[in-house]
Design a protein around this motif. Structure first.
Motif, PDB file in Angstrom:
ATOM      1  N   ARG A  12      61.979  -8.894 -54.782  1.00 41.54           N
ATOM      2  CA  ARG A  12      60.633  -8.613 -55.290  1.00 41.54           C
ATOM      3  C   ARG A  12      60.444  -9.144 -56.697  1.00 41.54           C
ATOM      4  NH1 ARG A  12      58.034  -3.215 -55.591  1.00 41.54           N
ATOM      5  NH2 ARG A  12      56.168  -4.537 -55.702  1.00 41.54           N
ATOM      6  N   ASP A  67      54.880  -8.984 -50.379  1.00 35.82           N
ATOM      7  CA  ASP A  67      55.213  -7.890 -51.294  1.00 35.82           C
ATOM      8  C   ASP A  67      55.009  -6.542 -50.619  1.00 35.82           C
ATOM      9  OD1 ASP A  67      55.921  -7.071 -54.087  1.00 35.82           O
ATOM     10  OD2 ASP A  67      53.956  -6.099 -53.937  1.00 35.82           O
ATOM     11  N   ARG A  68      53.948  -6.426 -49.798  1.00 40.75           N
ATOM     12  CA  ARG A  68      53.709  -5.175 -49.073  1.00 40.75           C
ATOM     13  C   ARG A  68      54.863  -4.882 -48.100  1.00 40.75           C
ATOM     14  NH1 ARG A  68      48.994  -2.867 -47.717  1.00 40.75           N
ATOM     15  NH2 ARG A  68      48.461  -3.363 -49.871  1.00 40.75           N
ATOM     16  N   VAL A  81      57.816  -3.682 -49.986  1.00 42.17           N
ATOM     17  CA  VAL A  81      57.683  -2.281 -50.392  1.00 42.17           C
ATOM     18  C   VAL A  81      58.055  -1.352 -49.241  1.00 42.17           C
ATOM     19  CG1 VAL A  81      56.019  -0.505 -51.062  1.00 42.17           C
ATOM     20  CG2 VAL A  81      55.972  -2.739 -52.179  1.00 42.17           C
ATOM     21  N   PHE A  82      57.576  -1.684 -48.026  1.00 45.06           N
ATOM     22  CA  PHE A  82      57.945  -0.886 -46.864  1.00 45.06           C
ATOM     23  C   PHE A  82      59.463  -0.855 -46.687  1.00 45.06           C
ATOM     24  CE2 PHE A  82      53.681  -1.970 -44.629  1.00 45.06           C
ATOM     25  CZ  PHE A  82      53.024  -1.146 -45.531  1.00 45.06           C
ATOM     26  N   ILE A 127      61.223   1.309 -49.376  1.00 45.62           N
ATOM     27  CA  ILE A 127      61.132   2.755 -49.128  1.00 45.62           C
ATOM     28  C   ILE A 127      62.130   3.166 -48.046  1.00 45.62           C
ATOM     29  CG2 ILE A 127      59.635   4.581 -48.264  1.00 45.62           C
ATOM     30  CD1 ILE A 127      57.279   3.098 -49.536  1.00 45.62           C
ATOM     31  N   ALA A 162      55.338   8.154 -47.493  1.00 50.09           N
ATOM     32  CA  ALA A 162      55.191   7.192 -48.592  1.00 50.09           C
ATOM     33  C   ALA A 162      54.761   5.823 -48.082  1.00 50.09           C
ATOM     34  CB  ALA A 162      56.505   7.087 -49.355  1.00 50.09           C
ATOM     35  N   ILE A 163      55.315   5.399 -46.944  1.00 45.30           N
ATOM     36  CA  ILE A 163      54.918   4.111 -46.370  1.00 45.30           C
ATOM     37  C   ILE A 163      53.446   4.134 -45.979  1.00 45.30           C
ATOM     38  CG2 ILE A 163      55.228   2.589 -44.378  1.00 45.30           C
ATOM     39  CD1 ILE A 163      58.203   3.239 -44.477  1.00 45.30           C
ATOM     40  N   LEU A 189      51.077   6.019 -47.229  1.00 47.12           N
ATOM     41  CA  LEU A 189      50.208   6.128 -48.398  1.00 47.12           C
ATOM     42  C   LEU A 189      50.091   4.825 -49.171  1.00 47.12           C
ATOM     43  CD1 LEU A 189      51.181   9.683 -49.720  1.00 47.12           C
ATOM     44  CD2 LEU A 189      49.073   8.994 -48.552  1.00 47.12           C
ATOM     45  N   THR A 190      50.995   3.879 -48.949  1.00 46.41           N
ATOM     46  CA  THR A 190      50.871   2.581 -49.613  1.00 46.41           C
ATOM     47  C   THR A 190      49.832   1.687 -48.952  1.00 46.41           C
ATOM     48  OG1 THR A 190      52.671   1.673 -48.248  1.00 46.41           O
ATOM     49  CG2 THR A 190      53.272   2.623 -50.384  1.00 46.41           C
ATOM     50  N   ILE A 191      49.340   2.092 -47.804  1.00 43.57           N
ATOM     51  CA  ILE A 191      48.329   1.307 -47.087  1.00 43.57           C
ATOM     52  C   ILE A 191      46.955   1.850 -47.478  1.00 43.57           C
ATOM     53  CG2 ILE A 191      47.495   0.562 -44.826  1.00 43.57           C
ATOM     54  CD1 ILE A 191      50.289   1.174 -43.733  1.00 43.57           C
ATOM     55  N   ARG A 251      45.038   5.647 -46.821  1.00 41.62           N
ATOM     56  CA  ARG A 251      44.607   6.535 -47.901  1.00 41.62           C
ATOM     57  C   ARG A 251      43.131   6.882 -47.778  1.00 41.62           C
ATOM     58  NH1 ARG A 251      47.669   3.176 -51.455  1.00 41.62           N
ATOM     59  NH2 ARG A 251      45.706   2.308 -52.261  1.00 41.62           N
TER      60      ARG A 251
END
Length: 354
Positions: free
Chosen positions: A63, A80-81, A84-85, A88, A145-146, A148-150, A154
């Motif tokens: 990253r 990058d998304r 992040v997944f 986590i 958490a995964i 909520l990153t979308i 949200r």
């Protein structure tokens, strides 16, 4: 040429990040092994943290490398998304592996400080179940958490919260039995009713508690079968725990013998048998007549041993030794049936003949 350089730059940065992750993971593992060198059980468990540790470091490095080199490209946000997944998930994996290391360290430390097997089994049961609960919480938090990153997920948060009451009622009714098993498993672990390694008698089967999970209990039967019982079984059904307070047990062997049996001589031989075996723990023993009816004399031999395995072997040994002794020296001691023939002219008037 500039196009080639622009393509090679992120590749080189990613390769450098991966190489650095490998080196850092190797150094950290060496340090941990050096610290835990005197605890073999913990050192063995640390191997389970090697891959998640490397993955976390590698994802972080990738990253950072891509952020410095290709941040302005159109495909960077998508990659990058995904990273992040993956990060986590890797962090959750590493946290679960760390909980395994903590569990092994706590058990090893207690084992060095105390030789009380009963307390060790209790601690092992509680720590193992606690670690499984922590693992379930970690996985739940990671999934949340995964999501909520979308941004789209949200945006649905308000609607989800609004319908949470109805959903919780429906879910509670759907998983009522499962939740009952979960709470029963926690209750068993922390009330000390059973522990891993306890000898229990359930469903007319003698076995050893092999595993306690949040929903079911595994009982290892003596013939290597496994009995799987829901946790609620041990909170709603009476059962025998032979080793709840200690592992020592008493066992009996009974014989039905003839009235001519020399009990005193058999008692001497019984004591001699116990003196010659290491299975007897010398806590208790007796050889007494407990009954003399129905044409036989009932003799009971009582012995003691350290655990259920020893008491079983000791009872078998006493039974075999006493039978062999009677066969060799007093065959007349085995039970027999007697009857008497009476002549017709010897029968008194009004009495039945034989």
């Amino acid at each position: 040429m500039p196009y080639v350089m622009n393509a090679l730059l992120p590749i080189g940065a990613v390769a450098a990040a991966l190489l650095l992750a490998v080196v850092l993971a190797w150094l950290l593992r060496k340090v941990i092994i050096r610290v835990l060198d005197k605890v073999p059980s913990v050192r063995e468990v640390t191997k389970k943290a090697r891959n998640p540790l490397w993955l976390v470091l590698a994802i972080i490095g990738v990253r950072v490398a891509l952020g410095f080199t290709v941040r302005d490209t159109g495909w960077f946000p998508v990659v990058d998304r995904l990273l992040v997944f993956a990060l986590i998930g890797a962090v959750a994996w590493l946290a679960i592996a760390v909980s395994l290391i903590v569990e092994a360290g706590a058990l090893a430390a207690f084992r060095r400080q105390s030789a009380d097997k009963r307390r060790y089994r209790r601690l092992k049961t509680q720590v193992t179940l606690g670690r499984r609960i922590i693992a379930a919480v970690i996985i739940t938090v990671a999934v949340a958490a995964i999501l909520l990153t979308i941004p789209e997920v949200r945006a649905l948060g308000a609607g989800i919260l609004a319908s949470a009451g109805l959903i919780s009622v429906v879910a509670g009714l759907a998983v009522q039995s499962s939740l009952a098993n979960v709470f029963a498993g926690v209750q068993l672990a922390f009330t000390d009713a059973i522990r891993v390694g306890d000898s229990v008698l359930v469903e007319d089967e003698l076995g050893t508690i092999e595993e306690i999970t949040m929903t079911y209990i595994v009982v290892a039967i003596w013939d290597e079968r496994r009995m799987i019982l829901p946790s609620t079984y041990f909170t709603t059904t009476p059962f025998q725990n032979w080793t709840r307070t200690n592992s020592e047990l008493l066992g009996t062997v009974e014989f039905d013998l003839d009235w001519h049996t020399p009990v005193a001589e058999l008692r001497e031989h019984f004591n001699a048998v116990l003196e010659k075996t290491d299975l007897w723990d010398r806590r208790a023993s007796s050889f007494v007549v407990t009954g003399a009816v129905d044409g036989v004399v009932r003799v009971r031999a009582m012995v003691s041993a350290q655990d259920d395995d020893d008491i079983w072997s000791l009872r078998c040994l006493v039974r075999e030794e006493m039978i062999s002794y009677l066969q060799r020296n007093h065959p007349q001691a085995f039970p027999r049936r007697r009857w008497e023939t009476v002549a017709d002219d010897a029968v008194a008037p009004g009495e039945p003949g034989v």
